[in-house]
Design an enzyme around this catalytic site. Sequence first.
Site, PDB file in Angstrom:
ATOM      1  N   THR A 114       0.634  -1.191  -0.095  1.00  0.00           N
ATOM      2  CA  THR A 114       0.024  -0.015  -0.115  1.00  0.00           C
ATOM      3  C   THR A 114       0.842   1.294   0.098  1.00  0.00           C
ATOM      4  OG1 THR A 114       0.044   0.278   2.332  1.00  0.00           O
ATOM      5  CG2 THR A 114      -1.639  -1.252   1.418  1.00  0.00           C
ATOM      6  N   GLU A 115       0.179   2.357  -0.145  1.00  0.00           N
ATOM      7  CA  GLU A 115       0.918   3.650  -0.143  1.00  0.00           C
ATOM      8  C   GLU A 115       1.533   3.791   1.340  1.00  0.00           C
ATOM      9  OE1 GLU A 115      -1.658   7.241  -0.456  1.00  0.00           O
ATOM     10  OE2 GLU A 115      -3.157   5.784  -0.469  1.00  0.00           O
ATOM     11  N   LEU A 116       2.628   4.628   1.404  1.00  0.00           N
ATOM     12  CA  LEU A 116       3.066   4.827   2.737  1.00  0.00           C
ATOM     13  C   LEU A 116       2.778   6.199   3.286  1.00  0.00           C
ATOM     14  CD1 LEU A 116       5.168   3.709   4.948  1.00  0.00           C
ATOM     15  CD2 LEU A 116       6.870   4.803   3.585  1.00  0.00           C
ATOM     16  N   PHE A 117       2.227   6.160   4.445  1.00  0.00           N
ATOM     17  CA  PHE A 117       1.941   7.406   5.281  1.00  0.00           C
ATOM     18  C   PHE A 117       3.079   7.526   6.391  1.00  0.00           C
ATOM     19  CE2 PHE A 117      -1.852   6.079   3.249  1.00  0.00           C
ATOM     20  CZ  PHE A 117      -2.312   7.186   3.042  1.00  0.00           C
ATOM     21  N   LYS A 164     -10.118   1.247  13.628  1.00  0.00           N
ATOM     22  CA  LYS A 164      -9.766   1.999  15.033  1.00  0.00           C
ATOM     23  C   LYS A 164      -8.822   2.917  14.286  1.00  0.00           C
ATOM     24  CE  LYS A 164      -6.484  -1.840  15.541  1.00  0.00           C
ATOM     25  NZ  LYS A 164      -6.172  -2.951  16.470  1.00  0.00           N
ATOM     26  N   ASP A 181      -5.491  -0.918   6.608  1.00  0.00           N
ATOM     27  CA  ASP A 181      -5.883  -2.275   7.074  1.00  0.00           C
ATOM     28  C   ASP A 181      -7.035  -2.951   6.538  1.00  0.00           C
ATOM     29  OD1 ASP A 181      -5.076  -4.434   8.413  1.00  0.00           O
ATOM     30  OD2 ASP A 181      -5.465  -3.631  10.400  1.00  0.00           O
TER      31      ASP A 181
END
EC number: 2.7.11.1
Length: 601
Positions: A114-117, A164, A181
Amino acid sequence: MMGALQQQSNGHGHGVLLLAEAGYAEVDPTGRYGRFNEILGKGSSKIVYRGFDEWRGVEVAWNQVRLRDVVRGGGELERFYGEVHLLAALRHRGIVRLHAYWVDAPRRALNFVTELFVSGTLRQYRERHRRVSAAAVRRWCAQILDGLAYLHAHSPPIIHRDLKCDNIFVNGNQGEVKIGDLGLAAFRRGGGHARCVGTPEFMAPEVYDESYDELADVYSFGMCVLEMVTLDYPYSECSNPIQIYKRVISGIKPAALYRVSDPVVRQFIERCLAPAARRPAARELLDDPFLLPLEDDGFFSGDGGDGHGGFGVGYYNLMYNYLHQPACIDDHHACSNGGLSPSNSVGDNDVDAAVQRGDDDGDNWLRDIHMLFDEDDDDAAAADANERVGGVDITIKGRRTDDGGVYLGLRIADKNGTGRGRIICFRFDTEADTAMTVAAEMVAELDITDHEVTRIAQLIDGKVAALVPGWRPGPATDDDDDDDLVGGGDDPDAPGGAAAACCKNCRPAASSSSSCGSLVDFMSSAAAAERHGCRRCAELHGRFEEITFQADDDEEEQHLQGSSSDTGGSNHEQHAMGKDKEVMNINGIAQDGTVQGSEQP
């Protein structure tokens, strides 16, 4: 360019060496993505590693889910793989982008990239920034709900099942949050029967009964809001999952909920936590009063979640703009504009909020001057000075406060040319200013045509004389302003000359008992300083606040813009969006509820 795994399988026997040189612990089947051993996060069934996309040259998040607890056999593995395949097609601004996925059957693991934050999860972000405005929390909530509504709008609906704050990711430089997630996400099955999965503190009562639908995500979202507001994990008073389970199925809410004193916030959370039969859908919650723009925002700092604490968004914006003046070049310039005006233009709604709270006149002058130009009283209009020069209407209005302060507004409307106009608001110091110095300062900083300087000065003189009985106008213009310069005048080599320190505010500390010239000294000398090459003060300070509008004959459609004289007169106007909808941009936030992105420096 071949990826590491592609090079590994080229038959030359150098694959292991190439993999080691790249520093990867693992690569995907295509060789495009590589995984490092650096762990970014870890959950009950998932580990997130730092990865790299060789094709795009960007870092990514490599998520690895252990399937031994969620996959029972080959048939279920194929079905689960099919669901993940559909999840890869999700494209929404509120959902973390899934780039690639594959099942490692021998290791019983699901890998997805996935893209990274870089700002981490919302929980981590909230812990780092413990004091945020209610408006920021509302924007986060709206983005999360928008993403949930997108998931639930599919047929069949997609249920996240583990929503969450730890699974919501933040781009801190843009103020955006995204739901991530999705490894445990599932499609709603007929009859509503599903497995009991998730995090106990965020699981709805019906999840424990293994009979739930997409509304279970709304319950989890309510717990997220509670954590955002109070900084407390739901049911933190419980010591084990069994206690949480008993409280949830008994309908006992988390203790943190009863510390939320703001009725609007609490009602919003309670709607999310209501029994499934009365719980609204995510799309319905987007219309909740909590998410509507309010005139007075408080702060959530974990001090009980009351959302107030004495300060509203209007006060916050005013103080933020006041305190964040451009820094001076030298240490002895460590002074702001002294509070004459905020450094950025303040929107009407900000100042209105300040008025409603009863702030003193010093904070309301911009709004009051602006309102003077909206008055339709013919007698009042006739009493104000007006001038028309080459198709440009110039009008000045002003008022005097109880403490003797004089605040003026100059309205310049070009009806024959561009059709645009501007209202320039400023404070006039009757003890230190002259009309000519202020007019020259205005021309220099706001790029007003030179031939209007004298007339502007005359208008200022006339208005101040009308507001302050006994006030005597200063000299029209001469070289007296040069007396504000220190030392050898135009001689750059003379001691104290222009090259060394050409205005009082820039002179060396030894030349004055004070290391920083007074603000009044600067204001009266800025124009003269600029003529002598001292651009430091002239560019870094300013008193003027500017409002732009479209100069129509009978009606004005005004648009506030985030610029002041501190920007050297560089203005970026907002164009009209129609009479029924006007969007103002205040501190980077569009007031119609949208969030504007900004380029990284």
